[in-house]
Design an enzyme around this catalytic site. Sequence first.
Site, PDB file in Angstrom:
ATOM      1  N   ASP A   1     -10.560  -7.015   9.610  1.00  0.00           N
ATOM      2  CA  ASP A   1     -10.561  -5.857   8.712  1.00  0.00           C
ATOM      3  C   ASP A   1     -11.527  -6.150   7.566  1.00  0.00           C
ATOM      4  O   ASP A   1     -11.183  -6.850   6.622  1.00  0.00           O
ATOM      5  CB  ASP A   1      -9.140  -5.605   8.186  1.00  0.00           C
ATOM      6  CG  ASP A   1      -9.065  -4.420   7.226  1.00  0.00           C
ATOM      7  OD1 ASP A   1     -10.106  -3.775   6.981  1.00  0.00           O
ATOM      8  OD2 ASP A   1      -7.957  -4.136   6.722  1.00  0.00           O
ATOM      9  N   HIS A   2     -12.739  -5.621   7.674  1.00  0.00           N
ATOM     10  CA  HIS A   2     -13.786  -5.869   6.681  1.00  0.00           C
ATOM     11  C   HIS A   2     -14.407  -4.559   6.220  1.00  0.00           C
ATOM     12  O   HIS A   2     -14.450  -3.585   6.966  1.00  0.00           O
ATOM     13  CB  HIS A   2     -14.896  -6.741   7.275  1.00  0.00           C
ATOM     14  CG  HIS A   2     -14.675  -8.207   7.101  1.00  0.00           C
ATOM     15  ND1 HIS A   2     -15.635  -9.045   6.588  1.00  0.00           N
ATOM     16  CD2 HIS A   2     -13.603  -8.984   7.353  1.00  0.00           C
ATOM     17  CE1 HIS A   2     -15.175 -10.271   6.542  1.00  0.00           C
ATOM     18  NE2 HIS A   2     -13.943 -10.275   7.011  1.00  0.00           N
TER      19      HIS A   2
ATOM     20  N   GLY B   1      -7.868 -12.113   0.540  1.00  0.00           N
ATOM     21  CA  GLY B   1      -9.139 -11.420   0.573  1.00  0.00           C
ATOM     22  C   GLY B   1     -10.345 -12.186   0.088  1.00  0.00           C
ATOM     23  O   GLY B   1     -10.271 -13.336  -0.339  1.00  0.00           O
ATOM     24  N   GLU B   2     -11.492 -11.508   0.175  1.00  0.00           N
ATOM     25  CA  GLU B   2     -12.772 -12.047  -0.277  1.00  0.00           C
ATOM     26  C   GLU B   2     -13.474 -11.014  -1.141  1.00  0.00           C
ATOM     27  O   GLU B   2     -13.369  -9.815  -0.907  1.00  0.00           O
ATOM     28  CB  GLU B   2     -13.686 -12.374   0.918  1.00  0.00           C
ATOM     29  CG  GLU B   2     -13.070 -13.219   1.995  1.00  0.00           C
ATOM     30  CD  GLU B   2     -12.457 -12.392   3.118  1.00  0.00           C
ATOM     31  OE1 GLU B   2     -12.691 -11.165   3.144  1.00  0.00           O
ATOM     32  OE2 GLU B   2     -11.731 -12.968   3.934  1.00  0.00           O
TER      33      GLU B   2
ATOM     34  N   ASN C   1     -15.589  -8.052   0.428  1.00  0.00           N
ATOM     35  CA  ASN C   1     -15.011  -6.765   0.832  1.00  0.00           C
ATOM     36  C   ASN C   1     -14.255  -6.057  -0.278  1.00  0.00           C
ATOM     37  O   ASN C   1     -14.122  -4.832  -0.254  1.00  0.00           O
ATOM     38  CB  ASN C   1     -14.042  -6.987   1.998  1.00  0.00           C
ATOM     39  CG  ASN C   1     -14.705  -7.643   3.177  1.00  0.00           C
ATOM     40  OD1 ASN C   1     -15.657  -7.119   3.725  1.00  0.00           O
ATOM     41  ND2 ASN C   1     -14.215  -8.810   3.562  1.00  0.00           N
TER      42      ASN C   1
ATOM     43  N   GLY D   1      -4.740 -23.071   2.420  1.00  0.00           N
ATOM     44  CA  GLY D   1      -4.436 -24.156   1.508  1.00  0.00           C
ATOM     45  C   GLY D   1      -2.954 -24.201   1.215  1.00  0.00           C
ATOM     46  O   GLY D   1      -2.185 -23.324   1.623  1.00  0.00           O
TER      47      GLY D   1
ATOM     48  N   ALA E   1      -1.037 -23.661  -1.511  1.00  0.00           N
ATOM     49  CA  ALA E   1      -0.385 -22.607  -2.292  1.00  0.00           C
ATOM     50  C   ALA E   1      -0.123 -21.375  -1.436  1.00  0.00           C
ATOM     51  O   ALA E   1       0.968 -20.787  -1.473  1.00  0.00           O
ATOM     52  CB  ALA E   1      -1.237 -22.245  -3.510  1.00  0.00           C
ATOM     53  N   ALA E   2      -1.130 -20.956  -0.665  1.00  0.00           N
ATOM     54  CA  ALA E   2      -0.946 -19.785   0.197  1.00  0.00           C
ATOM     55  C   ALA E   2       0.029 -20.079   1.328  1.00  0.00           C
ATOM     56  O   ALA E   2       0.807 -19.208   1.737  1.00  0.00           O
ATOM     57  CB  ALA E   2      -2.294 -19.332   0.748  1.00  0.00           C
TER      58      ALA E   2
END
Length: 320
Positions: free
Chosen positions: A37-38, A105-106, A109, A173, A175-176
């Site tokens: 999904d981008h 997310g990034e 996007n 990582g 934390a996620a």
Amino acid sequence: MPEYGYFLSCEQYGPAELIEQARMAEQAGFQSLWISDHYHPWNDAQGQSPFVWSVIGALSEAVSLPIETAVTCPTVRTHPAVVAQAAATSAVMTNGRFRLGVGSGEALNEHILGDAWPPAHIRLEMLEEAIQIMRHLFTGEEVNHHGPHYTVENARLYTVPDEPVPIDISAFGPAATKLAARVGDGFITMMPEESMVEQYRKGGGGGKLVSGGTKVCYDTDKDEAVRTVHRLWANEQLPGELSQVLPSPKHFEQAQTLVTEDMVRENRVCGDDVEEHVAELKQFADAGFDAVYVNQIGPDLRGFFDFYRTKVLPQLQQGS
């Protein structure tokens, strides 16, 4: 034994091509589908980025396989109340065969509307609140929510599946992964690391679904496969948090000039060696994954699906 699925790449293919790949995947014996999904591809060479929810609607009619987004960011570009409606409708259209994969997310996007791109710990706070909102909406009851990041007033989903949409959380990582273990219905990662699976299960994930994904490039010419991956997906070899913070395909193109073909050759399965393909997917099974998804980067899709149908999947399904 894990379930083996196919990973549809919206960054590299248009809607009609994705639907045809899904049909070929089902015929080849893959058991489920992931779809990215981008809003943008990672670089212009990839060249596509259709609206995932439209494609899922078409997939629901074209194939009978379960479908999951890998992954949707329900925090910045799209409000979680809207993602909840899209996910609920997808679940109805697939007769309950839809899972919502989510992540933090990034910038590539998510910053397109001019919103500030928050640091990682804030993005995880937003993701947790978004999941809370979506779960409330999946009940079909009216939702009113006034939180630190989102407001929802008098919102109700009238088209909902019989069972709430499962929400799996992507993590790369600690934390996620901790968040995924605490509030997710499942765990998604692209790294076959047993330590992450253990952290997830011991942190509260228990026996919930753990899914992983990888990319390969099937080609009868290994050198050509390496060149193809280097041209299209060199971005995958970028280190650290670059993939989360670079804001445009142009910036990824600048950064991936640091990636060499030798780096691709060392880190990505290229060519038609059956044992290499089997080993790539088997390492996820060995690390305790319940589902493994593979994406074909190169242009020979029919060759890839024939190769996996006749040679790779039979070995994996025998547990070899």
